[in-house]
Design a protein around this motif. Sequence first.
Motif, mmCIF file in Angstrom:
data_model
loop_
_atom_site.group_PDB
_atom_site.id
_atom_site.type_symbol
_atom_site.label_atom_id
_atom_site.label_comp_id
_atom_site.label_asym_id
_atom_site.label_seq_id
_atom_site.Cartn_x
_atom_site.Cartn_y
_atom_site.Cartn_z
ATOM 1 N N MET A 1 -16.473 12.631 -60.190
ATOM 2 C CA MET A 1 -15.346 13.542 -60.199
ATOM 3 C C MET A 1 -15.806 14.988 -60.021
ATOM 4 S SD MET A 1 -12.151 13.673 -60.396
ATOM 5 C CE MET A 1 -10.844 14.756 -60.786
ATOM 6 N N LYS A 2 -16.928 15.335 -60.703
ATOM 7 C CA LYS A 2 -17.441 16.691 -60.582
ATOM 8 C C LYS A 2 -17.928 16.968 -59.167
ATOM 9 C CE LYS A 2 -18.881 17.419 -65.345
ATOM 10 N NZ LYS A 2 -20.004 17.695 -66.234
ATOM 11 N N ASN A 3 -18.542 15.966 -58.537
ATOM 12 C CA ASN A 3 -19.021 16.147 -57.168
ATOM 13 C C ASN A 3 -17.861 16.372 -56.206
ATOM 14 O OD1 ASN A 3 -21.688 15.910 -57.841
ATOM 15 N ND2 ASN A 3 -21.790 13.723 -57.385
ATOM 16 N N LEU A 4 -16.800 15.623 -56.360
ATOM 17 C CA LEU A 4 -15.629 15.778 -55.508
ATOM 18 C C LEU A 4 -15.014 17.162 -55.695
ATOM 19 C CD1 LEU A 4 -13.662 14.502 -53.506
ATOM 20 C CD2 LEU A 4 -12.363 13.663 -55.472
ATOM 21 N N LEU A 5 -14.922 17.617 -56.918
ATOM 22 C CA LEU A 5 -14.380 18.936 -57.197
ATOM 23 C C LEU A 5 -15.286 20.036 -56.624
ATOM 24 C CD1 LEU A 5 -12.033 20.356 -58.631
ATOM 25 C CD2 LEU A 5 -13.472 20.461 -60.665
ATOM 26 N N SER A 6 -16.580 19.868 -56.771
ATOM 27 C CA SER A 6 -17.526 20.849 -56.228
ATOM 28 C C SER A 6 -17.443 20.912 -54.714
ATOM 29 C CB SER A 6 -18.959 20.498 -56.635
ATOM 30 O OG SER A 6 -19.106 20.521 -58.026
ATOM 31 N N ILE A 7 -17.404 19.769 -54.071
ATOM 32 C CA ILE A 7 -17.299 19.732 -52.608
ATOM 33 C C ILE A 7 -15.981 20.353 -52.157
ATOM 34 C CG2 ILE A 7 -17.059 18.159 -50.652
ATOM 35 C CD1 ILE A 7 -19.109 16.346 -52.064
ATOM 36 N N SER A 8 -14.912 20.108 -52.900
ATOM 37 C CA SER A 8 -13.612 20.702 -52.551
ATOM 38 C C SER A 8 -13.659 22.222 -52.642
ATOM 39 C CB SER A 8 -12.525 20.171 -53.479
ATOM 40 O OG SER A 8 -12.410 18.792 -53.368
ATOM 41 N N PHE A 9 -14.223 22.749 -53.720
ATOM 42 C CA PHE A 9 -14.304 24.208 -53.865
ATOM 43 C C PHE A 9 -15.198 24.837 -52.798
ATOM 44 C CE2 PHE A 9 -13.117 23.914 -58.580
ATOM 45 C CZ PHE A 9 -11.804 24.254 -58.315
ATOM 46 N N ILE A 10 -16.316 24.206 -52.506
ATOM 47 C CA ILE A 10 -17.206 24.735 -51.468
ATOM 48 C C ILE A 10 -16.522 24.698 -50.105
ATOM 49 C CG2 ILE A 10 -19.343 24.259 -50.196
ATOM 50 C CD1 ILE A 10 -20.592 23.477 -52.892
ATOM 51 N N SER A 11 -15.800 23.620 -49.820
ATOM 52 C CA SER A 11 -15.086 23.522 -48.546
ATOM 53 C C SER A 11 -14.010 24.588 -48.423
ATOM 54 C CB SER A 11 -14.448 22.137 -48.403
ATOM 55 O OG SER A 11 -15.438 21.147 -48.408
ATOM 56 N N ILE A 12 -13.243 24.779 -49.485
ATOM 57 C CA ILE A 12 -12.205 25.815 -49.463
ATOM 58 C C ILE A 12 -12.826 27.188 -49.249
ATOM 59 C CG2 ILE A 12 -10.500 27.012 -50.909
ATOM 60 C CD1 ILE A 12 -9.848 24.245 -52.126
ATOM 61 N N TYR A 13 -13.925 27.447 -49.934
ATOM 62 C CA TYR A 13 -14.610 28.740 -49.779
ATOM 63 C C TYR A 13 -15.119 28.918 -48.358
ATOM 64 C CZ TYR A 13 -18.204 32.283 -50.061
ATOM 65 O OH TYR A 13 -18.981 33.377 -49.814
ATOM 66 N N LEU A 14 -15.806 27.920 -47.820
ATOM 67 C CA LEU A 14 -16.394 28.048 -46.483
ATOM 68 C C LEU A 14 -15.337 28.186 -45.401
ATOM 69 C CD1 LEU A 14 -19.389 25.554 -46.631
ATOM 70 C CD2 LEU A 14 -19.462 28.044 -46.624
ATOM 71 N N PHE A 15 -14.277 27.405 -45.477
ATOM 72 C CA PHE A 15 -13.233 27.492 -44.462
ATOM 73 C C PHE A 15 -12.414 28.769 -44.597
ATOM 74 C CE2 PHE A 15 -14.109 23.000 -43.899
ATOM 75 C CZ PHE A 15 -13.991 22.869 -42.517
ATOM 76 N N GLY A 16 -12.334 29.322 -45.801
ATOM 77 C CA GLY A 16 -11.540 30.528 -46.005
ATOM 78 C C GLY A 16 -12.273 31.821 -45.742
ATOM 79 N N THR A 17 -13.583 31.849 -45.956
ATOM 80 C CA THR A 17 -14.307 33.122 -45.857
ATOM 81 C C THR A 17 -15.338 33.167 -44.751
ATOM 82 O OG1 THR A 17 -15.953 32.379 -47.460
ATOM 83 C CG2 THR A 17 -14.039 33.569 -48.325
ATOM 84 N N THR A 18 -15.558 32.080 -44.058
ATOM 85 C CA THR A 18 -16.520 32.088 -42.957
ATOM 86 C C THR A 18 -15.832 31.606 -41.684
ATOM 87 O OG1 THR A 18 -17.275 29.836 -43.348
ATOM 88 C CG2 THR A 18 -18.415 31.583 -44.550
ATOM 89 N N GLU A 19 -16.580 31.575 -40.618
ATOM 90 C CA GLU A 19 -16.040 31.129 -39.336
ATOM 91 C C GLU A 19 -16.237 29.632 -39.115
ATOM 92 O OE1 GLU A 19 -14.335 32.920 -37.025
ATOM 93 O OE2 GLU A 19 -14.324 34.519 -38.497
ATOM 94 N N ILE A 20 -16.611 28.913 -40.146
ATOM 95 C CA ILE A 20 -16.838 27.480 -39.994
ATOM 96 C C ILE A 20 -15.543 26.737 -39.684
ATOM 97 C CG2 ILE A 20 -16.589 26.707 -42.380
ATOM 98 C CD1 ILE A 20 -19.192 25.117 -41.936
ATOM 99 N N GLY A 21 -14.414 27.329 -40.002
ATOM 100 C CA GLY A 21 -13.123 26.723 -39.696
ATOM 101 C C GLY A 21 -12.876 26.575 -38.210
ATOM 102 N N GLN A 22 -13.610 27.329 -37.408
ATOM 103 C CA GLN A 22 -13.442 27.211 -35.963
ATOM 104 C C GLN A 22 -14.016 25.910 -35.424
ATOM 105 O OE1 GLN A 22 -14.152 30.515 -33.469
ATOM 106 N NE2 GLN A 22 -13.472 31.998 -34.960
ATOM 107 N N LEU A 23 -14.794 25.204 -36.243
ATOM 108 C CA LEU A 23 -15.293 23.895 -35.810
ATOM 109 C C LEU A 23 -14.148 22.898 -35.627
ATOM 110 C CD1 LEU A 23 -18.521 23.501 -37.957
ATOM 111 C CD2 LEU A 23 -18.352 24.022 -35.531
ATOM 112 N N LEU A 24 -12.999 23.206 -36.211
ATOM 113 C CA LEU A 24 -11.839 22.343 -36.020
ATOM 114 C C LEU A 24 -11.327 22.406 -34.586
ATOM 115 C CD1 LEU A 24 -9.949 23.151 -39.344
ATOM 116 C CD2 LEU A 24 -11.384 21.160 -38.838
ATOM 117 N N ASN A 25 -11.764 23.411 -33.813
ATOM 118 C CA ASN A 25 -11.340 23.564 -32.423
ATOM 119 C C ASN A 25 -12.280 22.870 -31.445
ATOM 120 O OD1 ASN A 25 -9.252 25.145 -33.344
ATOM 121 N ND2 ASN A 25 -10.306 27.061 -32.968
#
Length: 126
Positions: free
Chosen positions: A1-25
């Motif tokens: 459960m902690k790993n899932l929560l950690s991965i979720s927070f890291i993903s939200i941070y990376l997609f929100g504050t970096t340009e990694i979200g452009q990989l969706l294109n």
Amino acid sequence: MKNLLSISFISIYLFGTTEIGQLLNIAQLLNHYKQHHDADHRLCFADFLVMHYCTDDGTDTDNEQDNKLPFKQIHSCNFIFYTAQAEQPLTQQCFCTETIEKNSHFTCQDTEPVYLNIPIQPPRFS
């Protein structure tokens, strides 16, 4: 459960504050390459990337699609700074004891500057 929560927070941070979200294109990039490849079968993927990211592709009619490609436009820029705590405390030392000429000596004195207690005032013109 902690790993899932950690991965979720890291993903939200990376997609929100970096340009990694452009990989969706990436799908947009592959579709656009397929369109160019259908028009010219000699075009390889490396030439396509050079044409769209390093030079002008020569086609003005698909500029709207070109601008939707990943990493074609930068949307945000963030900097992360890390400063480590000093392992040893800094000590006051004399750094500027040096002889320039025979009669002139520059030395540091361990005195407090006189100007620290005076409020800052604008320059006066006479």
